[in-house]
Design a protein around this motif. Structure first.
Motif, PDB file in Angstrom:
ATOM      1  N   SER A   1       0.829  -1.208   0.000  1.00  0.00           N
ATOM      2  CA  SER A   1       0.000   0.000   0.000  1.00  0.00           C
ATOM      3  C   SER A   1       0.861   1.256   0.000  1.00  0.00           C
ATOM      4  O   SER A   1       0.534   2.253  -0.656  1.00  0.00           O
ATOM      5  CB  SER A   1      -0.951   0.011   1.199  1.00  0.00           C
ATOM      6  OG  SER A   1      -0.218  -0.071   2.410  1.00  0.00           O
ATOM      7  N   ARG A   2       1.981   1.218   0.707  1.00  0.00           N
ATOM      8  CA  ARG A   2       2.887   2.374   0.724  1.00  0.00           C
ATOM      9  C   ARG A   2       3.533   2.568  -0.640  1.00  0.00           C
ATOM     10  O   ARG A   2       3.628   3.675  -1.154  1.00  0.00           O
ATOM     11  CB  ARG A   2       3.954   2.179   1.795  1.00  0.00           C
ATOM     12  CG  ARG A   2       4.915   3.349   1.902  1.00  0.00           C
ATOM     13  CD  ARG A   2       5.853   3.157   3.110  1.00  0.00           C
ATOM     14  NE  ARG A   2       6.748   4.285   3.237  1.00  0.00           N
ATOM     15  CZ  ARG A   2       7.944   4.353   2.654  1.00  0.00           C
ATOM     16  NH1 ARG A   2       8.378   3.348   1.902  1.00  0.00           N
ATOM     17  NH2 ARG A   2       8.703   5.414   2.801  1.00  0.00           N
ATOM     18  N   LEU A   3       3.977   1.468  -1.244  1.00  0.00           N
ATOM     19  CA  LEU A   3       4.605   1.541  -2.562  1.00  0.00           C
ATOM     20  C   LEU A   3       3.617   2.037  -3.620  1.00  0.00           C
ATOM     21  O   LEU A   3       3.964   2.877  -4.460  1.00  0.00           O
ATOM     22  CB  LEU A   3       5.174   0.180  -2.964  1.00  0.00           C
ATOM     23  CG  LEU A   3       6.349  -0.309  -2.118  1.00  0.00           C
ATOM     24  CD1 LEU A   3       6.650  -1.773  -2.429  1.00  0.00           C
ATOM     25  CD2 LEU A   3       7.562   0.562  -2.341  1.00  0.00           C
ATOM     26  N   LEU A   4       2.378   1.530  -3.566  1.00  0.00           N
ATOM     27  CA  LEU A   4       1.362   1.999  -4.510  1.00  0.00           C
ATOM     28  C   LEU A   4       1.086   3.482  -4.315  1.00  0.00           C
ATOM     29  O   LEU A   4       0.930   4.224  -5.288  1.00  0.00           O
ATOM     30  CB  LEU A   4       0.068   1.203  -4.343  1.00  0.00           C
ATOM     31  CG  LEU A   4       0.060  -0.198  -4.931  1.00  0.00           C
ATOM     32  CD1 LEU A   4      -1.173  -0.974  -4.456  1.00  0.00           C
ATOM     33  CD2 LEU A   4       0.100  -0.149  -6.439  1.00  0.00           C
ATOM     34  N   GLY A   5       1.027   3.914  -3.072  1.00  0.00           N
ATOM     35  CA  GLY A   5       0.799   5.327  -2.782  1.00  0.00           C
ATOM     36  C   GLY A   5       1.913   6.208  -3.317  1.00  0.00           C
ATOM     37  O   GLY A   5       1.656   7.263  -3.920  1.00  0.00           O
ATOM     38  N   GLN A   6       3.152   5.788  -3.112  1.00  0.00           N
ATOM     39  CA  GLN A   6       4.282   6.569  -3.615  1.00  0.00           C
ATOM     40  C   GLN A   6       4.299   6.594  -5.139  1.00  0.00           C
ATOM     41  O   GLN A   6       4.535   7.635  -5.750  1.00  0.00           O
ATOM     42  CB  GLN A   6       5.595   6.001  -3.081  1.00  0.00           C
ATOM     43  CG  GLN A   6       5.786   6.262  -1.606  1.00  0.00           C
ATOM     44  CD  GLN A   6       7.079   5.653  -1.095  1.00  0.00           C
ATOM     45  OE1 GLN A   6       7.418   4.516  -1.416  1.00  0.00           O
ATOM     46  NE2 GLN A   6       7.797   6.413  -0.290  1.00  0.00           N
ATOM     47  N   ALA A   7       4.047   5.448  -5.761  1.00  0.00           N
ATOM     48  CA  ALA A   7       4.003   5.391  -7.224  1.00  0.00           C
ATOM     49  C   ALA A   7       2.857   6.251  -7.751  1.00  0.00           C
ATOM     50  O   ALA A   7       3.014   6.967  -8.753  1.00  0.00           O
ATOM     51  CB  ALA A   7       3.856   3.943  -7.698  1.00  0.00           C
ATOM     52  N   SER A   8       1.711   6.205  -7.077  1.00  0.00           N
ATOM     53  CA  SER A   8       0.558   7.011  -7.492  1.00  0.00           C
ATOM     54  C   SER A   8       0.865   8.504  -7.403  1.00  0.00           C
ATOM     55  O   SER A   8       0.526   9.263  -8.315  1.00  0.00           O
ATOM     56  CB  SER A   8      -0.647   6.677  -6.617  1.00  0.00           C
ATOM     57  OG  SER A   8      -1.725   7.524  -6.929  1.00  0.00           O
ATOM     58  N   THR A   9       1.502   8.916  -6.335  1.00  0.00           N
ATOM     59  CA  THR A   9       1.860  10.327  -6.176  1.00  0.00           C
ATOM     60  C   THR A   9       2.776  10.772  -7.302  1.00  0.00           C
ATOM     61  O   THR A   9       2.591  11.836  -7.908  1.00  0.00           O
ATOM     62  CB  THR A   9       2.536  10.561  -4.808  1.00  0.00           C
ATOM     63  OG1 THR A   9       1.595  10.222  -3.785  1.00  0.00           O
ATOM     64  CG2 THR A   9       3.000  11.989  -4.640  1.00  0.00           C
ATOM     65  N   HIS A  10       3.759   9.953  -7.614  1.00  0.00           N
ATOM     66  CA  HIS A  10       4.694  10.282  -8.698  1.00  0.00           C
ATOM     67  C   HIS A  10       3.966  10.311 -10.045  1.00  0.00           C
ATOM     68  O   HIS A  10       4.166  11.221 -10.855  1.00  0.00           O
ATOM     69  CB  HIS A  10       5.845   9.272  -8.712  1.00  0.00           C
ATOM     70  CG  HIS A  10       6.927   9.624  -9.664  1.00  0.00           C
ATOM     71  ND1 HIS A  10       7.715  10.744  -9.536  1.00  0.00           N
ATOM     72  CD2 HIS A  10       7.341   9.008 -10.799  1.00  0.00           C
ATOM     73  CE1 HIS A  10       8.575  10.803 -10.542  1.00  0.00           C
ATOM     74  NE2 HIS A  10       8.363   9.757 -11.320  1.00  0.00           N
ATOM     75  N   ALA A  11       3.097   9.328 -10.277  1.00  0.00           N
ATOM     76  CA  ALA A  11       2.345   9.266 -11.534  1.00  0.00           C
ATOM     77  C   ALA A  11       1.449  10.491 -11.689  1.00  0.00           C
ATOM     78  O   ALA A  11       1.399  11.101 -12.771  1.00  0.00           O
ATOM     79  CB  ALA A  11       1.508   7.987 -11.587  1.00  0.00           C
TER      80      ALA A  11
END
Length: 162
Positions: free
Chosen positions: A20-30
């Motif tokens: 969930s943390r990795l998805l959140g960070q990737a989403s923020t960058h995207a």
């Protein structure tokens, strides 16, 4: 080693491995990449969503377009107003129900859509740069499965893009 593993304040392994943390960070960058790219064309992701939905499925009422894009009806009115002011879409009374409007993509709207697609392709390329073509396809499939699994009815995107 990643920056998180060897930085001055190393992030704990359990955090680095939390999906969930990795998805959140990737989403923020995207989101940052997409927003910055589209802003260079004086556009927003809602503009793209409306234009692509009209191109793929044809003219639609505002209610239908809201359902197709996931943009809340009240927010969609502002999006349509912006697109209509730029002559990218045309709003006409529905011949079957004069209280309702039909939204149609215009030729300038199709040209704008092509430009936005190029911008988004570049943003996707930058986002997924560390992955091979096969890994990209796998990631899209896996993310699609997660989204489909957790979908509850028609998700409606609010003015904050969520």
């Amino acid at each position: 080693m990643t920056t998180e593993e060897n930085g001055p304040l190393a992030v704990p392994a359990r955090l680095r491995e939390l999906p969930s943390r990795l998805l959140g960070q990737a989403s923020t960058h995207a989101q940052r990449l997409v927003t910055e790219g589209l802003s260079g064309a004086d556009a927003r992701k809602w503009h793209y969503a409306a234009l692509v939905a009209l191109e793929e499925s044809g003219p639609a009422s505002q209610a239908t377009l809201s359902a197709r894009t996931g943009i809340h009806r009240s927010d969609l009115v502002a999006v349509i107003n912006e697109l209509a002011a730029r002559e990218l879409v045309e709003r006409t009374p529905d011949p079957e129900d004069r209280r309702r409007n039909v939204i149609t993509l215009t030729p300038p709207g199709r040209r704008q859509l092509r430009e936005l697609e190029q911008i988004l392709a570049a943003a996707q390329e930058e986002l997924l740069a560390p992955l091979s073509a096969q890994e990209r396809e796998q990631l899209v499939r896996l993310l699609g499965r997660i989204v489909d699994h957790h979908a509850h009815g028609d998700p409606v995107m609010g003015s904050d893009g969520r």
